[in-house]
Scaffold this motif. Structure first.
Motif, PDB file in Angstrom:
ATOM      1  N   GLU A  23       0.821  -1.209   0.000  1.00 14.04           N
ATOM      2  CA  GLU A  23       0.000   0.000   0.000  1.00 14.04           C
ATOM      3  C   GLU A  23       0.858   1.264   0.000  1.00 14.04           C
ATOM      4  O   GLU A  23       0.683   2.165   0.812  1.00 14.04           O
ATOM      5  CB  GLU A  23      -0.967   0.006   1.182  1.00 14.04           C
ATOM      6  CG  GLU A  23      -1.962  -1.144   1.153  1.00 14.04           C
ATOM      7  CD  GLU A  23      -2.964  -1.066   2.273  1.00 14.04           C
ATOM      8  OE1 GLU A  23      -2.801  -0.202   3.150  1.00 14.04           O
ATOM      9  OE2 GLU A  23      -3.916  -1.862   2.274  1.00 14.04           O
ATOM     10  N   ARG A  24       1.788   1.320  -0.963  1.00 12.60           N
ATOM     11  CA  ARG A  24       2.646   2.498  -1.120  1.00 12.60           C
ATOM     12  C   ARG A  24       2.506   3.027  -2.541  1.00 12.60           C
ATOM     13  O   ARG A  24       2.188   2.305  -3.473  1.00 12.60           O
ATOM     14  CB  ARG A  24       4.107   2.146  -0.824  1.00 12.60           C
ATOM     15  CG  ARG A  24       4.376   1.787   0.616  1.00 12.60           C
ATOM     16  CD  ARG A  24       5.865   1.622   0.870  1.00 12.60           C
ATOM     17  NE  ARG A  24       6.452   0.555   0.057  1.00 12.60           N
ATOM     18  CZ  ARG A  24       7.755   0.282   0.036  1.00 12.60           C
ATOM     19  NH1 ARG A  24       8.598   0.998   0.766  1.00 12.60           N
ATOM     20  NH2 ARG A  24       8.208  -0.717  -0.711  1.00 12.60           N
ATOM     21  N   GLN A  81       4.534   5.758   1.740  1.00  7.70           N
ATOM     22  CA  GLN A  81       3.287   5.360   2.399  1.00  7.70           C
ATOM     23  C   GLN A  81       2.424   6.603   2.562  1.00  7.70           C
ATOM     24  O   GLN A  81       2.775   7.530   3.294  1.00  7.70           O
ATOM     25  CB  GLN A  81       3.593   4.735   3.767  1.00  7.70           C
ATOM     26  CG  GLN A  81       2.426   4.023   4.397  1.00  7.70           C
ATOM     27  CD  GLN A  81       2.315   2.592   3.948  1.00  7.70           C
ATOM     28  OE1 GLN A  81       3.294   1.984   3.569  1.00  7.70           O
ATOM     29  NE2 GLN A  81       1.120   2.044   3.990  1.00  7.70           N
ATOM     30  N   CYS A  82       1.284   6.648   1.870  1.00 11.73           N
ATOM     31  CA  CYS A  82       0.402   7.820   1.903  1.00 11.73           C
ATOM     32  C   CYS A  82      -1.033   7.368   2.125  1.00 11.73           C
ATOM     33  O   CYS A  82      -1.507   6.436   1.467  1.00 11.73           O
ATOM     34  CB  CYS A  82       0.483   8.619   0.595  1.00 11.73           C
ATOM     35  SG  CYS A  82       2.132   9.188   0.153  1.00 11.73           S
ATOM     36  N   ALA A  83      -1.710   8.035   3.040  1.00 10.08           N
ATOM     37  CA  ALA A  83      -3.138   7.773   3.243  1.00 10.08           C
ATOM     38  C   ALA A  83      -3.945   8.601   2.249  1.00 10.08           C
ATOM     39  O   ALA A  83      -3.473   9.607   1.702  1.00 10.08           O
ATOM     40  CB  ALA A  83      -3.540   8.109   4.677  1.00 10.08           C
ATOM     41  N   LEU A  84      -5.179   8.180   2.003  1.00  5.47           N
ATOM     42  CA  LEU A  84      -6.040   8.925   1.089  1.00  5.47           C
ATOM     43  C   LEU A  84      -6.334  10.320   1.642  1.00  5.47           C
ATOM     44  O   LEU A  84      -6.596  10.481   2.831  1.00  5.47           O
ATOM     45  CB  LEU A  84      -7.350   8.162   0.866  1.00  5.47           C
ATOM     46  CG  LEU A  84      -7.263   6.893   0.010  1.00  5.47           C
ATOM     47  CD1 LEU A  84      -8.616   6.228  -0.074  1.00  5.47           C
ATOM     48  CD2 LEU A  84      -6.759   7.230  -1.388  1.00  5.47           C
ATOM     49  N   SER A 132      -4.395  12.728   2.171  1.00  4.61           N
ATOM     50  CA  SER A 132      -3.401  13.191   3.141  1.00  4.61           C
ATOM     51  C   SER A 132      -2.510  14.256   2.500  1.00  4.61           C
ATOM     52  O   SER A 132      -2.499  14.455   1.278  1.00  4.61           O
ATOM     53  CB  SER A 132      -2.552  12.020   3.632  1.00  4.61           C
ATOM     54  OG  SER A 132      -1.807  11.462   2.564  1.00  4.61           O
TER      55      SER A 132
END
Length: 504
Positions: A59-60, A70-73, A75
């Motif tokens: 999930e990167r 690594q990023c969240a939606l 963000s």
């Protein structure tokens, strides 16, 4: 007569747009905003659809040329990554504002609203708002690609313990799960005498070794093997191996100390019982209640081994018992346990109930035992033991029986157990048929030792309800509901398990 001059009118006049003819305030282009936008598009050259690469395994997101983030939606990190995709095409405009527009998480689309400004005809500044769509395309990163290859690793931590029982490994497994040390592993392989942890970097392997040294008494060795060497860039590719050996002593083992070690621990008896293994080995003398802790350095300097394994323990029944109070110890004696009570007992083997043979011994479980209770112990009188320190001891100082723990009905305890533990996802090879019994022994130790279960996470098992027997309770220890954790489960609106974000 004086004339008062009227103040000049400062209101600004209007002009006609040179294209459509509507009145507008004067501007350098002499055009209204609508006509100016039809003539000039300041977003020209900026792509309206861009592709970003996303690894579903870790999930990167890919940040060119070769960095995975690594990023969240929605963000700040993901916003910066998307803007860097447009940086080359936005050199002639000025970015005023940028923000995300809501999209369905499973649509593999990220929409961003941009506000830009640019100087156009005759110095007029035009501002425009438009939307850029980012298409999320799946691509496996290099690290995950090596993991899927199943044979790539940079460091391996080989944890070994030369014992029959695996209580220490079960305890170590729960500590690893609690502190999330298993997240960086590529593969976990279980073999006969231990576990192998494979890592993608040497730093992760060293971190695991440092954790083991702080958790259990161990000694370790490090070696590395050269895989390749680039003579042009002078870079070396190594594979590192960390060999970690845990002391071969588990909980409820009977050990015989060397005379020198027993003297240094406060003149305690040589025959002791191991009550717990944490960062040190906790010992208790069943004759005097003296306690001591042996760390890893002391153990490897004066090593000792277990005299018996759990299969050799026999069941005894308590016939008589006398509590010993106000016992006086000799000069130089160490600390004594306040949690235990010293007692003298007469016991008889359950297998010899048709005879009159009884055994006399001292025990540290005077606070637990009553006449008629069943207790597990080791029979020294009828055993042939080959131990260096025990063979040199005075036979009169060797007890006939050493009692280890009180015995309860295992079937009843299993039915009442409404909790569970998590396990590591590992490959199993050469499994022993005795593993299930050893795991049940470890669960019983958790129920009996409150200090031991403080370091691990215990989860309530919603699928199992405790079965209360109509018969009288045998007094077996239990784990209270307050010590259990609720297992987290994520459900979607339909009631099923929610799918991972950004995956097929």
């Amino acid at each position: 007569m004086e004339y008062i001059q009227a103040p000049a009118n400062t209101s600004q006049g209007n002009i006609l747009c040179c294209t459509c003819g509507i009145p507008i305030p004067p501007n350098p282009a002499n055009m209204c905003v609508s006509c100016l936008r039809t003539q000039v598009d300041i977003s020209e050259g900026i792509p309206k659809q861009v592709t970003v690469h996303f690894c579903k395994q870790c999930e990167r997101y890919l940040q060119p040329p070769a960095t995975w983030m690594q990023c969240a939606l929605e963000s700040r990190e993901l916003l910066a990554l998307c803007l860097k995709k447009l940086k080359g095409s936005m050199t002639k405009v000025r970015l005023i504002d940028a923000g995300f527009l809501w999209t369905e998480p499973h649509s593999k689309r990220i929409k961003m609203k941009l506000t830009i400004q640019k100087e156009v005809m005759n110095g007029a500044i035009l501002q425009q708002v438009f939307v850029v769509e980012f298409v999320v395309q799946a691509q496996m990163c290099g690290d995950c690609h090596r993991v899927e290859a199943k044979d790539f690793w940079k460091a391996v931590v080989q944890v070994r313990q030369k014992t029959v029982h695996k209580k220490t490994f079960y305890y170590l497994e729960q500590l690893i799960l609690k502190h999330s040390l298993h997240q960086n592993t590529l593969r976990i392989k279980e073999i006969h005498e231990g576990l192998d942890f494979y890592f993608g970097s040497k730093q992760h392997g060293q971190k695991m070794v440092d954790f083991l040294q702080c958790t259990v008494p161990v000694r370790s060795k490090t070696s590395q093997r050269l895989i390749s060497h680039d003579v042009h860039t002078n870079t070396y590719n190594y594979k590192s191996t960390f060999s970690v050996e845990i002391v071969p002593v588990c909980k409820d083992n009977v050990v015989c100390l060397s005379p020198r070690l027993a003297q240094s621990l406060g003149n305690m008896g040589q025959v002791c019982v191991c009550t717990r293994v944490t960062s040190t080995v906790h010992l208790i003398d069943p004759n005097t209640l003296q306690i001591a802790e042996v760390d890893a350095n002391t153990y490897w300097r004066y090593p000792f081994s277990s005299l018996c394994n759990p299969k050799q323990l026999e069941e005894f029944i308590v016939m008589e018992m006398d509590i010993i109070r106000n016992q006086k110890l000799g000069a130089g004696a160490g600390l004594t346990s306040n949690k235990h009570t010293l007692a003298e007992v007469w016991v008889q083997k359950v297998s010899e109930m048709n005879t009159t043979q009884q055994y006399f011994c001292r025990t540290f479980m005077g606070h637990l035992l009553n006449i008629g209770d069943l207790v597990l112990g080791f029979d020294f009188a009828n055993s042939n033991i080959n131990d260096e320190h025990l063979n040199k001891m005075n036979p009169q100082k060797i007890p006939d029986v050493v009692l280890i723990k009180k015995s309860y009905d295992r079937m009843k305890r299993a039915k009442r157990r409404n909790w569970k533990l998590k396990e590591l996802d590992r490959e199993r090879e050469g499994m022993d048929t005795d593993d299930e019994r050893q795991y049940q022994d470890f669960l019983e130790d958790l129920e009996e030792d409150e200090a031991l279960r403080k370091n691990i996470n215990i989860f309530r098992d919603a699928n199992r309800l405790p079965v209360e027997s109509d018969a009288e309770d045998d007094g077996a220890p239990r784990i209270s509901l307050a010590e259990m954790l609720e297992e987290l489960s994520l459900n979607d609106a339909t009631g099923g398990e929610g799918a991972d974000m950004m995956t097929d």
